[in-house]
Design a protein around this motif. Structure first.
Motif, PDB file in Angstrom:
ATOM      1  N   UNK A   1     -70.651  49.211 -71.548  1.00  0.00           N
ATOM      2  CA  UNK A   1     -69.424  49.456 -72.420  1.00  0.00           C
ATOM      3  C   UNK A   1     -68.923  50.782 -73.349  1.00  0.00           C
ATOM      4  N   UNK A   2     -70.533  51.578 -73.282  1.00  0.00           N
ATOM      5  CA  UNK A   2     -70.334  52.684 -73.818  1.00  0.00           C
ATOM      6  C   UNK A   2     -71.122  54.446 -72.659  1.00  0.00           C
ATOM      7  N   UNK A   3     -71.759  54.321 -71.832  1.00  0.00           N
ATOM      8  CA  UNK A   3     -72.342  55.312 -71.329  1.00  0.00           C
ATOM      9  C   UNK A   3     -71.054  55.570 -69.672  1.00  0.00           C
ATOM     10  N   UNK A   4     -70.818  57.274 -70.484  1.00  0.00           N
ATOM     11  CA  UNK A   4     -70.269  57.667 -69.573  1.00  0.00           C
ATOM     12  C   UNK A   4     -70.537  57.738 -67.899  1.00  0.00           C
ATOM     13  N   UNK A   5     -70.012  58.962 -66.661  1.00  0.00           N
ATOM     14  CA  UNK A   5     -70.769  59.115 -65.723  1.00  0.00           C
ATOM     15  C   UNK A   5     -71.700  59.085 -64.856  1.00  0.00           C
ATOM     16  N   UNK A   6     -71.407  60.331 -65.556  1.00  0.00           N
ATOM     17  CA  UNK A   6     -72.840  60.769 -66.294  1.00  0.00           C
ATOM     18  C   UNK A   6     -74.152  60.581 -66.573  1.00  0.00           C
ATOM     19  N   UNK A   7     -74.027  59.930 -67.914  1.00  0.00           N
ATOM     20  CA  UNK A   7     -74.618  59.142 -68.647  1.00  0.00           C
ATOM     21  C   UNK A   7     -75.616  58.419 -67.994  1.00  0.00           C
ATOM     22  N   UNK A   8     -75.076  57.419 -67.107  1.00  0.00           N
ATOM     23  CA  UNK A   8     -75.607  56.221 -66.439  1.00  0.00           C
ATOM     24  C   UNK A   8     -75.990  57.212 -64.986  1.00  0.00           C
ATOM     25  N   UNK A   9     -75.565  58.326 -64.168  1.00  0.00           N
ATOM     26  CA  UNK A   9     -75.870  58.805 -63.284  1.00  0.00           C
ATOM     27  C   UNK A   9     -78.038  59.168 -63.489  1.00  0.00           C
ATOM     28  N   UNK A  10     -78.434  59.835 -65.185  1.00  0.00           N
ATOM     29  CA  UNK A  10     -79.314  59.900 -66.040  1.00  0.00           C
ATOM     30  C   UNK A  10     -80.120  58.740 -65.668  1.00  0.00           C
ATOM     31  N   UNK A  11     -79.633  57.701 -66.312  1.00  0.00           N
ATOM     32  CA  UNK A  11     -80.176  56.313 -66.758  1.00  0.00           C
ATOM     33  C   UNK A  11     -80.842  56.014 -65.313  1.00  0.00           C
TER      34      UNK A  11
ATOM     35  N   UNK B   1     -92.811  52.785 -52.999  1.00  0.00           N
ATOM     36  CA  UNK B   1     -91.683  52.623 -51.838  1.00  0.00           C
ATOM     37  C   UNK B   1     -91.854  54.717 -50.718  1.00  0.00           C
ATOM     38  N   UNK B   2     -92.436  54.260 -49.517  1.00  0.00           N
ATOM     39  CA  UNK B   2     -92.168  55.785 -49.797  1.00  0.00           C
ATOM     40  C   UNK B   2     -91.552  56.954 -48.871  1.00  0.00           C
ATOM     41  N   UNK B   3     -89.812  56.404 -48.951  1.00  0.00           N
ATOM     42  CA  UNK B   3     -88.981  57.171 -48.260  1.00  0.00           C
ATOM     43  C   UNK B   3     -87.468  57.017 -49.470  1.00  0.00           C
ATOM     44  N   UNK B   4     -86.760  57.443 -50.069  1.00  0.00           N
ATOM     45  CA  UNK B   4     -86.319  57.584 -51.141  1.00  0.00           C
ATOM     46  C   UNK B   4     -84.850  58.372 -51.090  1.00  0.00           C
ATOM     47  N   UNK B   5     -83.821  57.833 -50.763  1.00  0.00           N
ATOM     48  CA  UNK B   5     -82.388  58.493 -50.244  1.00  0.00           C
ATOM     49  C   UNK B   5     -81.813  58.545 -51.923  1.00  0.00           C
ATOM     50  N   UNK B   6     -81.160  59.281 -52.429  1.00  0.00           N
ATOM     51  CA  UNK B   6     -80.252  59.549 -53.275  1.00  0.00           C
ATOM     52  C   UNK B   6     -78.796  60.323 -52.540  1.00  0.00           C
ATOM     53  N   UNK B   7     -77.495  59.364 -52.458  1.00  0.00           N
ATOM     54  CA  UNK B   7     -76.417  60.131 -52.401  1.00  0.00           C
ATOM     55  C   UNK B   7     -75.857  59.773 -53.716  1.00  0.00           C
ATOM     56  N   UNK B   8     -75.704  61.599 -53.803  1.00  0.00           N
ATOM     57  CA  UNK B   8     -75.465  62.007 -55.218  1.00  0.00           C
ATOM     58  C   UNK B   8     -75.532  61.227 -56.769  1.00  0.00           C
ATOM     59  N   UNK B   9     -76.617  61.238 -56.726  1.00  0.00           N
ATOM     60  CA  UNK B   9     -76.835  60.470 -57.801  1.00  0.00           C
ATOM     61  C   UNK B   9     -77.035  61.048 -59.050  1.00  0.00           C
ATOM     62  N   UNK B  10     -76.149  62.299 -58.805  1.00  0.00           N
ATOM     63  CA  UNK B  10     -75.908  63.065 -60.138  1.00  0.00           C
ATOM     64  C   UNK B  10     -74.950  63.116 -60.200  1.00  0.00           C
ATOM     65  N   UNK B  11     -74.065  62.085 -59.836  1.00  0.00           N
ATOM     66  CA  UNK B  11     -72.536  62.146 -60.291  1.00  0.00           C
ATOM     67  C   UNK B  11     -72.444  62.077 -61.208  1.00  0.00           C
ATOM     68  N   UNK B  12     -71.461  63.142 -61.841  1.00  0.00           N
ATOM     69  CA  UNK B  12     -71.003  63.592 -63.031  1.00  0.00           C
ATOM     70  C   UNK B  12     -71.476  64.609 -64.220  1.00  0.00           C
ATOM     71  N   UNK B  13     -72.531  65.134 -63.655  1.00  0.00           N
ATOM     72  CA  UNK B  13     -73.883  65.425 -64.435  1.00  0.00           C
ATOM     73  C   UNK B  13     -73.793  67.028 -64.169  1.00  0.00           C
ATOM     74  N   UNK B  14     -73.792  68.679 -64.521  1.00  0.00           N
ATOM     75  CA  UNK B  14     -74.034  69.695 -64.656  1.00  0.00           C
ATOM     76  C   UNK B  14     -74.762  69.665 -65.777  1.00  0.00           C
ATOM     77  N   UNK B  15     -75.299  71.371 -65.786  1.00  0.00           N
ATOM     78  CA  UNK B  15     -75.298  72.807 -66.418  1.00  0.00           C
ATOM     79  C   UNK B  15     -77.212  71.765 -65.769  1.00  0.00           C
TER      80      UNK B  15
END
Length: 555
Positions: A430-440, A454-468
């Protein structure tokens, strides 16, 4: 780790053969270039659903093959041994072939396997975090699963699932038995009347056929006796001089005398004697049958009444044979007299239900205790991690409460978050923005990677909504994960892309009138230009190039 990937005829990818190094692997490209296509091809190896639509135009099938370098893993070894797949130390070759019919085949080390085994093995080798998975962070079930993984409650959770399944099975059986007992009680009067009528009839299999034959004889008794008497008169008349048997006896004597001169007549004499004996037997049988034929009208009435009763019962129960009526009678008997056994079964199931409820309650109690103990530590670890991603004042709590019983226990968990820290944490959804959820989510993945190994992990744009600077710190965290494991990061952020030890670019081009996607590794100036493109867009400026070199220099 994922050592190499080979793809043929998958959507826009005609042919792809590429090797990957250890550490952090960056994948970038223009929007729509085919990064998600590449990820989709890889997901086929984890057991994802496949159909003919993924096959490139004009091709008969598509093939995706990956080679993994694997440390000796007891779980993987056990899965392979159970499926009778040879274990090649240090290497696993996984292949999926999808045909134009939509059917697919799966192979591990060139041995055909079931798709479920493919999914089980891949689950030990690679974790794919797609863009939609960040939204799963707000799911109650996903949050509970994360807490259980953190607390190391996998065995207890599996036991809870088995206990819940057992509980549901016993409940279903008990309800069915109670329903049947209730139904028997409600129908007992009707069933009793039907049974009594059939039981009173004293039915016997084959009886109807016998009665119908006797009815024919009784109804035609006069004609039968007249015909049989006429036959006897012809064969053995009152005037013995006309008797056939006497005539045969005399004929035998004459032939037997003549046989003294013609020996061949001896056999004919014997045949005449046999014919006389057979005729005597026939006369005796006719006389016996004739004597047994009754002219009783009273018996005829009894037989016809009995036949009528049987036919009425057959019509009432919609059957064609007495055997079927007997079967209905026996079934009614079982229903009427099996109530005691059914009551005993209900009592036994009630006992089993109590035991199942106790077992489920016990494992739920253990789960609750483990979750209660782990929840503050999980919240503290996540809060500490997100503070390093420019959420310095954020507060994070894990609230555990009583929930609806199910295969995962009887707890409900809510992740609560406050970005400012000045207000009490509330439901993350109810309160977190997209960028905050990505970071969490990134913090959680980093934590899970440490615990799961886990030997291999794949992130598909987990940084969406984050900048700077927040993006820079996310890149640093992903880079830190890459020191202990192989990490693939599909990203649009230059701050993240600059952290990788290897960088690949997905591109789209026209070949023979078709649009195709390809991937290539970029180094040196090519990598600088790609980072600059991420910084400034299609038009690469000198400032973007300088900034890109600066970002890469920080690696």
């Amino acid at each position: 780790m994922l050592r190499s990937l080979h793809v043929r005829n998958y959507v826009l990818i005609d042919s792809l053969d590429i090797e990957f190094p250890e550490g952090l692997v960056i994948i970038t490209g223009q929007t729509g270039a085919g990064k998600s296509i590449l990820l989709g091809a890889l997901s086929l190896l984890t057991g994802a659903k496949a159909d003919a639509s993924i096959i490139s135009a004009g091709a008969d099938n598509c093939v995706v093959e990956a080679e993994f370098t694997v440390d000796d893993n007891p779980e993987i070894r056990a899965l392979l041994e159970e499926a009778e797949v040879e274990w090649e130390d240090g290497s696993l070759l996984i292949r999926r072939v999808v045909h134009s019919t939509g059917r697919s085949r799966s192979f591990i080390n060139d041995s055909p396997v079931q798709i479920q085994l493919l999914a089980d093995i891949a689950g030990q080798l690679v974790d794919i975090h797609s863009q939609h998975q960040s939204l799963m962070l707000t799911s109650r079930a996903f949050q509970l699963s994360l807490l259980d993984n953190f607390a190391g409650l996998g065995a207890e959770r599996a036991e809870a699932g088995k206990c819940w399944q057992r509980l549901q099975t016993v409940r279903g059986e008990l309800q069915a038995a109670r329903d049947r007992l209730s139904r028997l009680a409600a129908e007992s009067d009707y069933s009793r009347a039907q049974f009594d009528q059939l039981d009173k009839a004293q039915l016997r299999d084959g009886e109807l056929e016998e009665l119908e034959e006797e009815q024919k004889q009784l109804a035609n008794a006069e004609e039968i006796k007249t015909n049989l008497a006429g036959a006897m008169e012809l064969l053995s008349p009152e005037d013995e001089r006309l008797s056939v048997t006497l005539s045969l006896a005399e004929a035998r004597k004459l032939v037997e005398r003549t046989a003294r001169y013609v020996p061949s007549l001896t056999e004919l004499a014997e045949r005449l004697d046999s014919a006389r004996i057979e005729l005597d037997d026939i006369c005796d049988e006719i006389d016996k049958v004739n004597s047994g034929i009754s002219l009783s009208q009273e018996r005829l009435t009894e037989v016809e009444d009995r036949i009528s009763v049987i036919y009425q019962l057959m019509r009432k129960h919609n059957v064609r044979t007495v055997a079927e009526l007997i079967e209905i009678r026996e079934k009614l008997s079982e229903e009427l007299f099996d109530g005691t056994a059914l009551e005993e079964k209900v009592a036994e199931l009630e006992k089993q239900l109590a035991e199942a409820e106790k077992a489920y309650a016990t494992v739920c109690s253990r789960l609750h205790a483990g979750r209660t103990k782990a929840a503050p530590s999980l919240a503290q670890d996540i809060e500490h991690s997100i503070h390093g991603l420019e959420l310095e004042k954020a507060r994070f709590t894990v609230e555990l409460s009583e929930g609806k019983p199910g295969p995962a226990g009887a707890d409900s968990v809510v992740f609560c978050f406050s970005a400012s820290g000045t207000t009490a944490p509330v439901d993350l959804a109810k309160c977190a923005s997209g960028g905050e959820i990505s970071r969490i989510m990134l913090c959680l993945k980093a934590m899970m990677a440490r615990y799961a190994g886990m030997p291999t992990m794949i992130f598909d744009e987990i940084d969406t909504g984050v900048s700077g600077s927040a993006a820079h710190k996310m890149g640093a965290l992903i880079c830190e994960m890459g020191r202990d494991m192989q990490v693939f990061a599909i990203t649009h952020l230059p701050q993240v892309a600059a952290k990788g030890s290897a960088h690949y670019v997905v591109e789209k081009s026209e070949q023979d009138g078709r649009t195709v996607s390809s991937i290539r590794e970029v180094r040196g100036e090519d990598r600088v230009k790609e980072i600059a493109r991420l910084l400034s867009g299609a038009s690469i400026t000198p400032e973007a190039l300088a900034n890109a070199k600066s970002l890469l220099a920080q690696l």
